[in-house]
Write an enzyme that holds these catalytic residues in place. Structure first.
Site, PDB file in Angstrom:
ATOM      1  N   GLU A 122       0.857  -1.179   0.000  1.00 50.92           N
ATOM      2  CA  GLU A 122       0.000   0.000   0.000  1.00 50.92           C
ATOM      3  C   GLU A 122       0.900   1.238   0.000  1.00 50.92           C
ATOM      4  O   GLU A 122       1.878   1.270   0.739  1.00 50.92           O
ATOM      5  CB  GLU A 122      -0.911   0.037   1.229  1.00 50.92           C
ATOM      6  CG  GLU A 122      -1.941   1.146   1.112  1.00 50.92           C
ATOM      7  CD  GLU A 122      -2.895   1.236   2.313  1.00 50.92           C
ATOM      8  OE1 GLU A 122      -2.767   0.457   3.267  1.00 50.92           O
ATOM      9  OE2 GLU A 122      -3.758   2.102   2.273  1.00 50.92           O
ATOM     10  N   ALA A 255       1.827  -0.118  10.878  1.00 47.88           N
ATOM     11  CA  ALA A 255       1.478  -1.490  10.532  1.00 47.88           C
ATOM     12  C   ALA A 255       0.609  -1.514   9.289  1.00 47.88           C
ATOM     13  O   ALA A 255       0.090  -0.484   8.874  1.00 47.88           O
ATOM     14  CB  ALA A 255       0.729  -2.153  11.682  1.00 47.88           C
ATOM     15  N   MET A 256       0.445  -2.720   8.728  1.00 47.45           N
ATOM     16  CA  MET A 256      -0.257  -2.872   7.455  1.00 47.45           C
ATOM     17  C   MET A 256      -1.149  -4.109   7.463  1.00 47.45           C
ATOM     18  O   MET A 256      -0.735  -5.191   7.873  1.00 47.45           O
ATOM     19  CB  MET A 256       0.786  -2.957   6.337  1.00 47.45           C
ATOM     20  CG  MET A 256       0.212  -3.178   4.958  1.00 47.45           C
ATOM     21  SD  MET A 256      -0.838  -1.787   4.451  1.00 47.45           S
ATOM     22  CE  MET A 256      -1.957  -2.647   3.349  1.00 47.45           C
ATOM     23  N   GLU A 257      -2.360  -3.913   6.958  1.00 47.52           N
ATOM     24  CA  GLU A 257      -3.435  -4.910   7.076  1.00 47.52           C
ATOM     25  C   GLU A 257      -3.483  -5.968   5.981  1.00 47.52           C
ATOM     26  O   GLU A 257      -4.566  -6.523   5.720  1.00 47.52           O
ATOM     27  CB  GLU A 257      -4.774  -4.156   7.098  1.00 47.52           C
ATOM     28  CG  GLU A 257      -5.212  -3.519   5.746  1.00 47.52           C
ATOM     29  CD  GLU A 257      -4.826  -2.055   5.581  1.00 47.52           C
ATOM     30  OE1 GLU A 257      -3.848  -1.609   6.206  1.00 47.52           O
ATOM     31  OE2 GLU A 257      -5.503  -1.361   4.796  1.00 47.52           O
ATOM     32  N   HIS A 290      -6.813  -2.100  15.003  1.00 46.89           N
ATOM     33  CA  HIS A 290      -7.013  -1.356  13.759  1.00 46.89           C
ATOM     34  C   HIS A 290      -6.747  -2.247  12.541  1.00 46.89           C
ATOM     35  O   HIS A 290      -7.599  -2.372  11.653  1.00 46.89           O
ATOM     36  CB  HIS A 290      -6.102  -0.130  13.757  1.00 46.89           C
ATOM     37  CG  HIS A 290      -6.170   0.687  12.512  1.00 46.89           C
ATOM     38  ND1 HIS A 290      -6.955   1.815  12.409  1.00 46.89           N
ATOM     39  CD2 HIS A 290      -5.565   0.543  11.302  1.00 46.89           C
ATOM     40  CE1 HIS A 290      -6.820   2.326  11.192  1.00 46.89           C
ATOM     41  NE2 HIS A 290      -5.983   1.574  10.505  1.00 46.89           N
ATOM     42  N   GLU A 291      -5.594  -2.863  12.510  1.00 48.81           N
ATOM     43  CA  GLU A 291      -5.248  -3.674  11.327  1.00 48.81           C
ATOM     44  C   GLU A 291      -6.173  -4.880  11.220  1.00 48.81           C
ATOM     45  O   GLU A 291      -6.588  -5.258  10.125  1.00 48.81           O
ATOM     46  CB  GLU A 291      -3.787  -4.120  11.355  1.00 48.81           C
ATOM     47  CG  GLU A 291      -2.757  -2.993  11.507  1.00 48.81           C
ATOM     48  CD  GLU A 291      -2.932  -1.806  10.575  1.00 48.81           C
ATOM     49  OE1 GLU A 291      -3.552  -1.956   9.507  1.00 48.81           O
ATOM     50  OE2 GLU A 291      -2.457  -0.704  10.943  1.00 48.81           O
ATOM     51  N   HIS A 294      -9.512  -3.897   9.723  1.00 53.07           N
ATOM     52  CA  HIS A 294      -9.478  -3.690   8.278  1.00 53.07           C
ATOM     53  C   HIS A 294      -9.925  -4.936   7.515  1.00 53.07           C
ATOM     54  O   HIS A 294     -10.291  -4.837   6.349  1.00 53.07           O
ATOM     55  CB  HIS A 294      -8.054  -3.344   7.817  1.00 53.07           C
ATOM     56  CG  HIS A 294      -7.743  -1.868   7.790  1.00 53.07           C
ATOM     57  ND1 HIS A 294      -8.587  -0.936   7.248  1.00 53.07           N
ATOM     58  CD2 HIS A 294      -6.640  -1.192   8.202  1.00 53.07           C
ATOM     59  CE1 HIS A 294      -8.019   0.278   7.339  1.00 53.07           C
ATOM     60  NE2 HIS A 294      -6.837   0.155   7.918  1.00 53.07           N
ATOM     61  N   GLU A 313      -9.878   4.043   6.043  1.00 55.45           N
ATOM     62  CA  GLU A 313      -9.071   4.492   7.187  1.00 55.45           C
ATOM     63  C   GLU A 313      -9.899   5.247   8.229  1.00 55.45           C
ATOM     64  O   GLU A 313      -9.767   5.003   9.424  1.00 55.45           O
ATOM     65  CB  GLU A 313      -7.876   5.325   6.716  1.00 55.45           C
ATOM     66  CG  GLU A 313      -6.850   4.532   5.887  1.00 55.45           C
ATOM     67  CD  GLU A 313      -6.248   3.336   6.608  1.00 55.45           C
ATOM     68  OE1 GLU A 313      -6.425   3.193   7.832  1.00 55.45           O
ATOM     69  OE2 GLU A 313      -5.595   2.506   5.931  1.00 55.45           O
TER      70      GLU A 313
HETATM   71  N1  BES Z   1      -3.151   0.895   5.770  1.00 61.78           N
HETATM   72  C1  BES Z   1      -2.381   1.542   6.770  1.00 61.78           C
HETATM   73  C2  BES Z   1      -0.903   1.426   6.560  1.00 61.78           C
HETATM   74  C3  BES Z   1      -0.331   2.296   5.472  1.00 61.78           C
HETATM   75  C4  BES Z   1      -0.248   3.635   5.638  1.00 61.78           C
HETATM   76  C5  BES Z   1       0.144   1.795   4.316  1.00 61.78           C
HETATM   77  C6  BES Z   1       0.312   4.441   4.640  1.00 61.78           C
HETATM   78  C7  BES Z   1       0.678   2.582   3.313  1.00 61.78           C
HETATM   79  C8  BES Z   1       0.777   3.921   3.482  1.00 61.78           C
HETATM   80  C9  BES Z   1      -2.693   0.994   8.152  1.00 61.78           C
HETATM   81  O1  BES Z   1      -3.937   0.426   8.284  1.00 61.78           O
HETATM   82  C10 BES Z   1      -2.657   2.144   9.097  1.00 61.78           C
HETATM   83  O2  BES Z   1      -3.495   2.985   9.005  1.00 61.78           O
HETATM   84  N2  BES Z   1      -1.688   2.184   9.986  1.00 61.78           N
HETATM   85  C11 BES Z   1      -1.473   3.278  10.889  1.00 61.78           C
HETATM   86  C12 BES Z   1      -1.839   2.954  12.303  1.00 61.78           C
HETATM   87  C13 BES Z   1      -3.285   3.006  12.630  1.00 61.78           C
HETATM   88  C14 BES Z   1      -3.527   2.596  14.067  1.00 61.78           C
HETATM   89  C15 BES Z   1      -3.913   4.354  12.387  1.00 61.78           C
HETATM   90  C16 BES Z   1       0.008   3.564  10.848  1.00 61.78           C
HETATM   91  O3  BES Z   1       0.746   2.775  10.290  1.00 61.78           O
HETATM   92  O4  BES Z   1       0.414   4.587  11.384  1.00 61.78           O
HETATM   93 ZN    ZN Z   2      -5.542   1.712   8.544  1.00 66.17          ZN
END
Ligand code: BES
Ligand code: ZN
Length: 850
Positions: A122, A255-257, A290-291, A294, A313
């Protein structure tokens, strides 16, 4: 990176891809500098598309072979992808490419971290793995074969076959490429299992590097709690036989889902009482939730295009906030979120980077994973829920899952399920997604023989690209208190939809006191027009915990404001109010600790700027120090009692109750340190048997200009632990005096453990510099220069992290001419760097242009 002029992508230009995909087969032959990726993709023409151009994204790929239905072809390849002539009928596409994960420092696509292969796709990283329509509306099932001589080989979905040196995974759920993941390494499993409410057994694993096994238990518990909560509250079950989480040391985000294979920054999943603070535990619990959440909001239902990012998000942040409220204290979580929104989203929305929750254009999508999309996006969902009510919200969500499972959706689809469920017209509400800027509400009131009239007005300042603002739908949770503090009207939601609107309350015996925007019911700036007497009254009596806290906060802010602008002294109304709250042993310790927390320097800078003053960072810092000193003296007699109340006898637990006690105890310790110059803090440091205590007492000492020996013994004790060493770097810079901050940061950049290519370490050092307000804004510009030097150095290595950290400069226009010139010079220097990445170019030019 491409040197071509940046192209802007527009929401209004969306068209579906000309082809659908029935299946994807990938084979990886892993090698650090020459990984082979073979793809076999079954395409067919998309009946709903008009444009049949066959373009596949692809970057930094060496094409070895391409074939259609077995016949080799020679596609036209550019820096961004390939085009080919394809049949107007179903066909099988094959390519073989070579990539270099060992040299992938951008940490996007397939890369290596400490000998382990992992992916981050992502938003648009899959195109660095193979040629593909790398857009979220193209969904397919995936089968992945991994060949490699590493003990653990993981991908999405369920394991379907394996042997010595290979493994095959099949993901039965169609997904976009951004949810693809692969991990290969010498990893150890921390296993567990979960049975879903319909009886499906799920094998759970948390994969870590040898040595980290002892930091897995908490994350695993958080996962199981999340799985159960999503079943109970949203009726959503997990849908595969296995759920894997991997901890990685080098990761751009938290982190990534990825479907069935979440990948985590090790800082966002590994925890132990000795190495992690209460705040770390709380964040880990939230991010795992959170993850996991998703899986339904993002994966089963995904986004049509990246403009719809808030669809997954905003909703998932909202869901993880609900989870945290249920697991811990709802008022404390709400206060934390309000503090966070004001600290991060408000400055963004009231500066050069302001954009709507659903942006309408971008150059680099990575730059739009913002606090506006995430946190304001979550607030918009909270408002919707408040407007329609809990029951309608549940029905609408069920309809959303029923209607859109397996689809790539838009905000229009999301709002439609609410309209269909409630019959409500959400046309005006939809402005929350398109109009940027923070609405400001002003209040006036009148009282006339038993009738109280409240008049609310809303206004939003112009933002980049949007000069005319229209009224929004703002749910204002509201209550009335009688003169003796009794609640005479319980909380109700006023719907403010006009520019100015009045609300009448009749049959009242005496002029009431209003409590407005209870529970922070909308992401707005509220100008109460309150006197300090009104605030003190609410601090003593409000039945709404958020507004009670807010009353104390406003008193503190007003006091600091007058100290800065009028040279006033710390004031009795605030200090007496605080004392009364601290004495109230019935109040949750965590809540009392929050009451003791003064507004941050940057929040005060915003307040000053908003009211037409030029913030002076040193004056802000001095005022806060003075008020803290006055607070310590004022509540002095209470400190021993607060300390004893907050003692925890039981074995360490990172739960809300214990961590609330520690927060209060450590807030008291910070005040005590101002009076005893560190005697108690030093004793606490020696006694500490968990990281929360160890770090809090060390922080007290450093703030007092002491703690040299403790700092070096801390280093000796923890030098083998990367995550703790990040704290060691960060703390010294966060707590350095304003004058010393840039020099302290510069000194630490020369430390042998400053591995600047690791995003966590880079952020620990330079992120701490950027958030030490008075230190970063050192009058000689050395803070700006140091940050810019390192952003320029990091950009070619890791554009994504560089671009995110440019936001440190987003408020540059708020400051005095001299600081503005110094910041502008650094921004210009960054922008003129040869071969600057697209990510950083976009950020710097937006910040400069406004
Ligand atoms: N899908 C995102 C990770 C992501 C963010 C991938 C930007 C590529 C680019 C993931 O679900 C996410 O939102 N992670 C957050 C933490 C969350 C608790 C808000 C992060 O990584 O900060
Ligand atoms: Zn997210």
């Amino acid at each position: 990176m491409s040197d071509a002029a940046p192209t802007t992508i527009y929401l209004k230009d969306y068209t579906p891809f000309g082809y659908l995909i029935d299946s994807v087969h990938l084979t990886f032959d892993l090698a650090a500098h020459a990984t082979r990726v073979t793809s076999r993709i079954a395409f067919r023409p998309n009946p709903d598309a008009r444009d049949r151009k066959f373009f596949l994204h692809g970057e930094q790929l060496r094409l070895i072979r391409a074939a259609i239905d077995g016949a080799e072809i020679a596609p036209e390849v550019t820096d961004e992808g390939l085009t080919a002539n394809v049949p107007n009928a179903p066909f099988v596409w094959e390519t073989e490419v070579e990539i270099d994960p060992g040299n992938n420092t951008a940490l996007e696509g397939l890369y290596m971290s400490n000998g382990m292969y992992c992916t981050q796709c992502e938003a648009e990283g899959f195109r660095k793995i193979t040629f593909y329509p790398d857009r979220p509306d193209v969904m397919s099932t995936f089968t992945v074969r991994i060949n490699g001589d590493l003990p653990v080989l993981l991908s999405n979905g369920n394991p379907t076959a394996s042997g010595q040196g290979w493994a095959e995974w099949t993901d039965p759920w169609p997904k976009p490429a951004y949810l693809f993941a692969l991990v290969a390494g010498d990893l150890i499993a921390y296993p567990d299992q979960f049975t879903t409410k319909s009886g499906r057994g799920v094998e759970l694993n948390l994969w870590v590097r040898p040595g980290d096994e002892g930091k897995c238990a908490f994350g695993m518990e958080a996962l199981k709690k999340s799985m159960k909560w999503d079943e109970e509250v949203y009726g959503r079950e997990y849908d595969l036989d296995v759920f894997n989480i991997v901890a990685v040391d080098d990761f751009n985000m938290g982190a990534m889902e990825n479907k069935g294979l979440n990948i985590f920054n090790s800082s966002a999943v590994l925890a132990s009482p000795e190495t992690s603070t209460d705040a770390n535990f709380e964040r880990i619990e939230a991010i795992i939730a959170h993850e996991y959440f998703h899986n339904w909001t993002g994966n089963r239902i995904t986004c049509r295009d990246w403009f719809q990012l808030c669809l997954k998000e905003g909703l998932t942040v909202f869901r993880d906030a609900q989870f945290t409220s249920d697991m811990r204290s709802a008022p404390v979580k709400r206060i934390h979120d309000a503090i966070d929104l004001r600290a991060r989203q408000f400055p963004e929305d009231n500066g050069p980077l302001s954009h709507p929750v659903r942006p309408e254009s971008f150059q680099e999508i990575n730059n739009f994973y913002t606090s506006t999309v995430y946190e304001k996006g979550a607030e918009v969902i909270g408002m919707l829920k408040r407007l329609v009510g809990d029951e309608a919200y549940s029905k609408a969500l069920n309809l959303y899952f029923d209607r859109h499972d397996g689809q790539a959706c838009t905000i229009e689809d999301w709002l439609k399920v609410f309209e269909d469920t409630t019959g409500r017209d959400l046309t005006q509400f939809k402005r929350w997604y398109s109009q940027s800027g923070t609405p400001r509400i002003s209040v006036s009131e009148s009282w006339d023989s038993g009738t109280y009239t409240l008049t609310l007005s809303q206004e939003t300042h112009p933002t980049p690209g949007q000069t005319e603002k229209l009224p929004q739908v703002i749910p204002v949770a509201f209550g009335l208190l009688g003169p003796n503090g009794d609640e005479v009207r319980g909380t109700q939601v006023l719907e403010l939809t006009e520019a100015t609107q009045s609300f009448q309350f009749t049959g009242l015996a005496a002029k009431p006191n209003p409590s407005i925007l209870r529970d922070f019911s909308a992401p707005v700036i509220l100008d109460h027009g309150h006197s300090n007497a009104d605030r003190a009254f609410l601090l003593a009596h409000d039945t709404d915990p958020f507004n009670r806290w807010q009353a104390g906060r406003s008193l503190a802010e007003d006091n600091l404001f007058r100290m800065i602008t009028q040279d006033s002294a710390p004031d009795g109304q605030f200090l007496d109010g605080l004392l009364a709250v601290l004495r109230d042993g019935d109040l949750d310790p965590a809540y009392r600790a929050l009451m003791l927390q003064l507004p941050s320097q940057s929040e005060l800078a915003s307040t000053l700027y908003d009211s037409g003053h030029t913030p002076d960072p040193l004056a802000i810092w001095t005022a806060i120090e003075t008020l803290k000193q006055a607070t310590a003296q004022h509540v002095q007699d209470l400190l021993p009692r607060l300390h004893s109340e907050s003692l925890v006898d039981a074995p360490y637990q990172p739960d809300a109750e214990q961590s609330g006690k520690r927060a209060l105890g450590n807030a008291a310790l910070a005040l005590t340190t101002r009076l005893d110059s560190g005697t108690q803090a030093a004793a606490e440091y020696d006694r500490a048997n968990n990281m929360t205590q160890q770090l809090a007492s060390l922080a007290c000492l450093l703030r007092a200009g002491k703690g040299e020996t403790q700092l070096s013994s801390f280093y000796d004790q923890w030098q083998h632990d990367r995550l703790v060493l990040d704290k060691w770097f960060g703390l010294q810079i966060s707590l350095a005096s304003p004058d010393a901050t840039p020099a302290v940061a510069l000194g630490l950049t020369q430390h042998p453990e400053f591995n600047w290519k690791n995003p966590n370490r880079f952020r620990a050092l330079l992120g701490s510099l950027a958030t030490n307000h008075a230190g970063f804004h050192h009058a000689d510009g050395s803070g700006y220069q140091l940050l810019a030097d390192w952003l320029i150095r990091l950009d070619p290595v890791n554009p994504q992290t560089t671009a995110r950290m440019c936001t440190a400069f987003q408020t540059w226009k708020r400051y005095d001419d001299k600081r503005q010139a110094l910041m502008r010079a650094q921004l210009t220097r960054i922008s003129e760097t040869p071969n600057l990445s697209r990510d950083t170019t976009e950020m710097v030019s937006r910040i400069l242009d406004a």
